[in-house]
Motif scaffolding. Structure first.
Motif, short mmCIF file in Angstrom:
data_model
loop_
_atom_site.label_atom_id
_atom_site.label_comp_id
_atom_site.label_asym_id
_atom_site.label_seq_id
_atom_site.Cartn_x
_atom_site.Cartn_y
_atom_site.Cartn_z
N PRO A 28 0.83 -1.20 0.00
CA PRO A 28 0.00 0.00 0.00
C PRO A 28 0.87 1.26 0.00
O PRO A 28 1.97 1.27 0.56
N ARG A 30 1.81 4.36 1.55
CA ARG A 30 1.66 4.97 2.87
C ARG A 30 2.46 6.27 2.98
O ARG A 30 2.89 6.65 4.05
N HIS A 136 -6.80 0.63 0.24
CA HIS A 136 -5.67 0.47 -0.67
C HIS A 136 -5.94 -0.54 -1.77
O HIS A 136 -5.27 -0.50 -2.80
#
Length: 158
Positions: A28, A30, A136
């Motif tokens: 994902p 981040r 995500h």
């Protein structure tokens, strides 16, 4: 439970559900959020709550509530509220920006959603916040991000 869910739980117990999801779908994103330049994707798997005029680059936002407490007290109440939430992990805290990133994973599969919140001072010892909640993986979240933030705001006791 279906055989697929049971298999998922067994494989997840051995290798870790997060590792399997990242293997299947990638890691994902981040990276840190800048609310002033944030442009959420067109997919319906995000929820953005901002004070008027704060998230100028975003196409559409929901107005943030105002609180009758200073920003530091609002932040403290928010963090206390997060302690009562299931499957939440703090990813990053930026004290200078008063911004916090947390991850909440879904119960069965363990899909990660990231929530970023910035606490903003207002005149006369008041405050507000900007919140960006996003999934995500997948295109739709079936309203989970909106429901999460509305629930968290209802549970907030500054």
């Amino acid at each position: 439970m279906t055989l697929l869910v049971v298999l998922w739980m067994l494989v997840g117990a051995v290798f870790g559900r997060a590792a399997i999801l990242e293997f299947l779908f990638g890691s994902p994103d981040r990276s840190a959020v800048s609310f002033q330049s944030l442009v959420p994707p067109a997919t319906p798997n995000t929820y953005l709550l901002c004070p008027p005029g704060y998230c100028d680059a975003a196409r559409q936002t929901v107005p943030s509530p105002e609180f009758d407490v200073p920003a530091d007290r609002l932040q403290s109440a928010w963090m206390d509220m997060l302690d009562r939430q299931p499957r939440v992990t703090v990813l990053r805290e930026d004290e200078a920006l008063r911004q916090v990133d947390v991850e909440q994973r879904s119960l069965l599969i363990g899909y990660p959603d990231t929530v970023t919140v910035r606490f903003l001072p207002l005149p006369q010892a008041r405050s507000t916040l900007a919140v960006y909640s996003r999934s995500h993986y997948g295109r739709s979240d079936y309203g989970v991000n909106r429901e999460r933030i509305e629930t968290w705001l209802a549970d907030l006791q500054p």
